[in-house]
Design a protein around this motif. Structure first.
Motif, short mmCIF file in Angstrom:
data_model
loop_
_atom_site.label_atom_id
_atom_site.label_comp_id
_atom_site.label_asym_id
_atom_site.label_seq_id
_atom_site.Cartn_x
_atom_site.Cartn_y
_atom_site.Cartn_z
N ALA A 77 1.86 6.40 -7.09
CA ALA A 77 0.80 7.28 -7.58
C ALA A 77 1.21 8.75 -7.46
CB ALA A 77 -0.49 7.03 -6.80
N ILE A 78 1.80 9.11 -6.33
CA ILE A 78 2.26 10.50 -6.15
C ILE A 78 3.34 10.84 -7.16
CG2 ILE A 78 3.50 12.03 -4.55
CD1 ILE A 78 1.94 10.63 -2.27
N ILE A 101 0.84 -1.20 0.00
CA ILE A 101 0.00 0.00 0.00
C ILE A 101 0.87 1.25 0.00
CG2 ILE A 101 -1.57 1.37 1.44
CD1 ILE A 101 -3.02 -1.22 2.13
N SER A 147 2.44 1.68 -3.39
CA SER A 147 1.43 2.12 -4.36
C SER A 147 1.15 3.61 -4.23
CB SER A 147 0.13 1.33 -4.18
OG SER A 147 0.35 -0.04 -4.40
N ILE A 148 1.07 4.09 -3.00
CA ILE A 148 0.83 5.52 -2.78
C ILE A 148 2.02 6.33 -3.29
CG2 ILE A 148 0.61 7.28 -0.97
CD1 ILE A 148 -1.07 5.20 0.61
#
Length: 95
Positions: free
Chosen positions: A78-79, A71, A74-75
């Motif tokens: 994405a950023i 997680i 993934s964050i």
């Protein structure tokens, strides 16, 4: 010499008799079936991870640790992608 060999053999036998119980194949199949059910899998992982008597305790802790790492990664991804898109000017055509 024979006395020490007998003592070592008794220690080996004693350590084997105190081995922790293992899960059967059926119990592992039930575990994986539970993990296929959405939301139930997350709840059960937390229950198993914090239950002191659960045979699935270490498995659940490792699963939650890997899940948390994924997680976070993934964050970060994405950023990073949004930042790269902002710096490349791709969003300027939408404004």
């Amino acid at each position: 010499m024979e006395a020490t060999e007998i003592l070592e053999e008794k220690q080996v036998m004693a350590s084997r008799s105190h081995a922790s119980p293992q899960m059967t194949v059926g119990a592992w199949i039930l575990t994986f079936v539970i993990l296929m059910i959405p939301l139930v899998n997350i709840v059960m992982m937390f229950i198993w991870a914090f239950d002191a008597t659960s045979l699935r305790r270490n498995f659940a802790r490792a699963y939650l640790l890997i899940w948390g790492i994924m997680i976070v990664l993934s964050i970060i991804a994405a950023i990073t992608l949004v930042a790269l898109g902002a710096f490349s000017g791709i969003f300027s055509s939408f404004m």
